[in-house]
Design a protein around this motif. Sequence first.
Motif: not given
Length: 818
Positions: A669-676
């Motif tokens: 999900l796009p919202r998971e990208w920053p944490a990754l």
Amino acid sequence: MPEVGSASGGPLAGLVVADLSTTLPGAQATQFLADCGAEVIMVEPPDGSPLRDLAGWPALLRGKRSVTLDLHDDADLDRLRTLLGRADVMVNTMRPTTAERLGLTHDALSAAYPRLVVATITGWGSTGPFRDYKGWEALVMAKTGVMHEKRGLAPRPGPAYITFAYASWGAAHAAVQGVLAALLERETSGCGQAVETNLVTGMGSMDPYNWFYEMVLERYPGAFEPMDAAYDDQGRPQAYLIYALLVCPTKDGRWLQFAQVSPKLIGAWLTELDLLKELANPKWQGFPMLPTAELRTEWWDMMIERVGSRTLAEWQQAMAENPDLSGELFRTPEDSLDHPQTAYEGRSVTVTDPELGPVRQPSTLIHADGRPLTELRPAPRLGEHNEALSVANWDEPVPSVPGSAPDDPPLKGVTVLEFGSMFAGPYGATLLADLGARVIKVEPLEGDNIRNLVAFPEAGGAKVLQGKESVAIDFTKPEGLDLVYELAKRSDIVLQCFRGKAAERSKIDEASLKAVNPDLAFVTTSGYGVDGPFAHRAAYAPSVGAASGIALIDSHDPGDAPADLDDLHRRAVQLHAGGAVPAVQSDGIAAHGVGSALLVALYAKRRGTILSNVVTTMLGTVQQAMIPYNASYAARPANPAADDQFFGMSALYRMYPAVDGYVFLAAPLPREWPALAKALSPYVDLHADERFADADSRAAHDDDLVAALTPVFATKTKLEWERELSAQDVGCVEVVEANSELVLQTDPYFEAGYAVEAVSPIFEEHRRLAPLCRFSRSRTKAEAGCTIGQHTDAVLRELGLDEAAIADLRAKEVIGGS
């Protein structure tokens, strides 16, 4: 459309369900409830539920209502509270941390809405070491070992990505069963409660017998030859069931899955192939347990050659003429809805969507009186029912009944009388036994065939017999039939699992048993139904996997003709892995449909409605589970496919090699990208790469992203990555390379609550799969299996028979066991 809260048809009419789920298992659970007549009100964010991104959304969301609420807005939270104050059920798929942040924990909801049944579906459960892990299906399948068990899908060594969401289906119907059991209990106590289930135990419920096979191998090392894969690493047969479950093409290149498992059926199979005379040759001594891979392959090729000598039409004619022959064409999910039995029963319907036009999809999972349980309605538009959600449209909530709320099992006092064999039907009753029902299984004197499916005595049937009382009765004899009728008089519901008209011929059909107890609820289940062109046929998980489309979805095989014998061998292994691996297959899917149907029939009976001719079928239930793939309409997007090597779906949802095996990364999900990106910043600067600047760019450069991440994951062990990334709320787990049925018995999973202790007359103290639901108040049961006729004498004493009468019946071979 009716106003929200208005009555609708079906056995769950009048039941109001607030649906806050945003993932597939929640959608499948509430779709079933809506199909049964409940008023399901989807609570969606203003920009719409992520479920609308699924290709099958027009069918998954059918018959529901849509209201849009921003749960971060106080006014909308007040509207949600208005809804919850008048709802009977709330279903949600929030992670435990999200529920806590929104104030929607079990404790808070129970205090505010004492009659509300709150069902929560998570990936890993709300307690234990994995509670904060992301709940993606693939993470569960990786961490529990199922990707290892499906390794035959991949053209390379190692675990394989699984496309179909088996764990989600198991969790969805575990939630349905928990909800209905809690509602039945509420009829007495007046109080609701919280019901919790998860994808891990949902997946664990799929396996019919391998749990105890793995336990025996672990307990008695060297006593049995482990055979954890049907084919060896060179693609040669090593399990004797390969011959009974032959996968091969016809003369005209159409792939068939045969299902000839029982001794009677394998005899008919070898006769049809003109191979019985071959067994006189000493070369084949010990068949089907042949000693070498070369001999096993030679016999395999003889069978392949003889099947390949006839066209599909010729095989269909042979099966029409011989009821002991059964084979299914490998179909796509959409083609499955053209199956002759599906057409005969009306299990494929077309619902007109106001924007998409005709949407073809399976009918309701339950049929009653020869037709779908309810008339299907299209999915709602986003926010279509916003105006209907107001206090003025609702009756006053029913007040909670003061007094004690007992902690008895929710189905205490319910008696289920079961007639059936193997797994797909009977395990549905096992699920009710875990919820506290008394399940009396009527077995033939020699026992259910599943007891002997595994070489170690009783290991094959140990799971499906959990919590049941076995009564061995030969009801082909008049005295035995009289005993069955006496049991029916004392039962609440009957489960009958015979093929075609077999129950009617034996006089234990619905009409016969209701003649002695008119108040009986009754559910009939079989592979294909009571009548119709396939009703007489035996159904096994691999054949239904082929007919429903699961095998092609998981294997990604197009079903075309093989190029040569090597291609045939390779694809036979892959197709087998697609639909016949015991850990996750059609048996478990169908069993959940039976469990849910039993509870719907019980709920209707408790509310004063006796349904008649309630039928589920193995094929029809698996087609239900396939709705994400088989719902079709003109603008339907293509199903996303895994890569050719079966690593996964994209750079952000796939396996990567680690130092000591594989990890699975799930951050799509796009919202998971920053944490990754932040978590991996010590190893690679993903922020600085313009190719990965946004979701569209990452999709366009997916291969480049795989290339960037592959050397990173190769620097550490799989558990190091799991601990490091999970601590930063990134979905990443080890891919366990051991069979899931063994994995769930190990200490970490036992301590996490996915397995519990039980005591068996065969296996003594052992670990079994935990009950699929955890209730905030009611207890569950987690009992072991039983021996053939273990409870015969005790149950007959309850019927009023004395010791002399019981001894006389045993001498006449009317009863067995003790």
